[in-house]
Design an enzyme around this catalytic site. Sequence first.
Site, PDB file in Angstrom:
ATOM      1  N   TYR A   1       0.858  -1.198   0.000  1.00  0.00           N
ATOM      2  CA  TYR A   1       0.000   0.000   0.000  1.00  0.00           C
ATOM      3  C   TYR A   1       0.889   1.241   0.000  1.00  0.00           C
ATOM      4  O   TYR A   1       1.853   1.314   0.776  1.00  0.00           O
ATOM      5  CB  TYR A   1      -0.881   0.025   1.266  1.00  0.00           C
ATOM      6  CG  TYR A   1      -1.563   1.358   1.500  1.00  0.00           C
ATOM      7  CD1 TYR A   1      -2.857   1.590   1.035  1.00  0.00           C
ATOM      8  CD2 TYR A   1      -0.897   2.401   2.148  1.00  0.00           C
ATOM      9  CE1 TYR A   1      -3.466   2.818   1.218  1.00  0.00           C
ATOM     10  CE2 TYR A   1      -1.507   3.636   2.324  1.00  0.00           C
ATOM     11  CZ  TYR A   1      -2.789   3.847   1.864  1.00  0.00           C
ATOM     12  OH  TYR A   1      -3.381   5.074   2.042  1.00  0.00           O
TER      13      TYR A   1
ATOM     14  N   GLU B   1      -4.319   7.138  -3.378  1.00  0.00           N
ATOM     15  CA  GLU B   1      -3.826   5.847  -2.885  1.00  0.00           C
ATOM     16  C   GLU B   1      -3.571   4.907  -4.042  1.00  0.00           C
ATOM     17  O   GLU B   1      -4.308   4.935  -5.030  1.00  0.00           O
ATOM     18  CB  GLU B   1      -4.906   5.156  -2.014  1.00  0.00           C
ATOM     19  CG  GLU B   1      -5.106   5.753  -0.659  1.00  0.00           C
ATOM     20  CD  GLU B   1      -6.151   4.989   0.151  1.00  0.00           C
ATOM     21  OE1 GLU B   1      -6.884   4.157  -0.417  1.00  0.00           O
ATOM     22  OE2 GLU B   1      -6.219   5.243   1.364  1.00  0.00           O
TER      23      GLU B   1
END
Lengths: 301, 395
Positions: free
Chosen positions: B103, B190
């Site tokens: 991530y 993101e």
Amino acid sequence: MGILVNKDSKVIVQGMTGREGASHSRAMKEFGTQVVAGVTPGKGGMDFEGWPIYNSVAEAKEATGANVSIIFVPPAGAADAVLEAAHAGIPLVILITEGVPTVDMMRAVQEVKMLDAQSRESGGEGVRLIGGNCPGLVTNGEAKVGIMPNKIYTKPGRIGLISRSGTLTYEAAKLLNDAGMGTSTTVGIGGDPVIGTTFADVLPMFEADEGTDAIVVIGEIGGADEEAAAEYIKHNMKKPVVAFISGRSAPAGKRMGHAGAIIMGNVGTPESKLAAFADANVPVADTMPEIIDLVKAALSK
Amino acid sequence: MKLHEYQGKEILRQFGVNVQEGRIAKTPDEVRQIARDYGDAVVVKAQVHVGGRGKAGGVKFSPTPDKAYENGEKILGMDIKGLTVNKVLVTKAVDIDAGVEYYIGMIVDRNVQSFTLMASAEGGVDIEEVAAETPEKIVHYRVDPITGLRPYEARDVAIRAGFKGNLNKIADMMVKLSQAALARDAVLVEINPLFVDASGTPLALDTKFEIDDNAMYRHKDLADWREMEAEHPLEIEASKYGFAYVKLDDGNVGVLGNGAGIVMTSLDVVNRAGAKPANFLDIGGGAKAEIVYNAVKLVSKDTDVKAIFINIFGGITRADEVAKGVIQALQDGILTKPVRMRIAGTAEEEAKALLAEVNSPLIQMYPNMFDAAAEAAKEANAASAAASGKTVENK
């Protein structure tokens, strides 16, 4: 007494010839503020209702000895106006403009802080930015560098006021005024996510101010500035502080008018702010009028 | 403004991020055609502005073109949390087991007055869950908003997060993410999962991208991406008037005032009075009669609204202008619900005189916000009770 501005403050208005700049320049003058000049690039040399207009902040400062600037420049040019004032050596810059892009504010705030550190290292008085998206400052009975209605400031007093919201600043100032207590200085820090001065920056000034006996902090949902303020109060403050938090019933994930008033995940919730104030022994008013009762109670201890 | 996955990917691609190939389809036939073109297994992904679409059945692995058609048929037109799926992104499937999922993300962080870069080796799951359960597995790093993230900083964060693979390529992707965030005024961006294959090469499989509304004036090329159908119709109308308006669920009292702080507090006051606010509406400072008229018109259109609470603190806003706006709405037949208002400050007496002249039970003014809110709540709850009573009878 009071903090940040007083009757000796010499104020220039960036964006004086615009609609907002003009009407608030008049209102500040009426309040008794020393408004000394305006800055509008391209209109230098003009006389605007008796005020000289300069092309740049540096010229205006040179000619008038100004030490405060208030900015009404539209969003696209607002951060640049802040940097112009800071680089010209104006120690206190107040950004009223709402809607400035956050990235612009991040860059301006970082640069102002760097200039502030440089100035202090070389023995200067530093540079402070207040706002954006704020109503400005009032030291009751002395000077207003902001957009608050003049008539709610009829009774100078000894209560300091700090707020993220414009209209709630007015509500609280009026309540204190009508209750016969009055205010020392009112500081509107602004409703944006990235602002120049936070609660925790202003609290030490009030703690040191001989003209202030107690402080009212008006916070709202979003971010963790209230939590930081509570932490500061817990460890450093002797004067009583009373708080209020607006938006306690707002749902998570929705922006409540102010760009910064949004609960994201578990950050910015009223529960977290209430817990932080409780931990710092700061009473929190459930309604605006209750602020008065809590201030009275705190002062009688 | 929230972007769809495919739009966020398009921006990241422009900044040189290695993004998983995919194409948009609006019909099952198009889905099948794209799957045939790729000649491989695909994933069909709903493009809607809500989280948790995977759990809602909006993301489906499709080994063959016919299976892709079938999944396209299921997902297109599907309702996910109140929003209809009008398009899907069809991407080449990736063998997740042949690599690892990480991530990376950047978010506006008021505590550091800049962006914070977050990186975690726990990718492919909701980062808020990781943050809640194992916060030590997320590395946080303040990005300088003037220089952006530098490669050496990115490498340091990648190492601290425990990323395996080609360090330089992964760091380069992080730098490009930072460039995109700053140049495109992101509030949040993101890449999750950030897939690193067996050769160590990073690939962005999914993205979230949200742009600062205050900066939209300098991203005119993205204005077409704003999807009106995804927003509440009253929010669209409010934006035409320049109002800050938020529709709230399960409410019965319309709330309007002048300033974000006062309206937020008005919501709280309505709640305390035992009713539920149906909206947030800030009409701004210095509101003239016409603005108030438009605001009353807007709130009156909301069928959830049974009574209206107006809370004005008059500094530059004149009470008589507010009264004129409300009275005009009444006279034009737009206002049919009770208005309970508190207007403090400038020209209060003039406002009272105007209202006395009209003398309508629908419009009442009170000296403080609590009385006005309590009356609005009483009216709204009575109307709501009567309405639900009728529903019961009809059944």
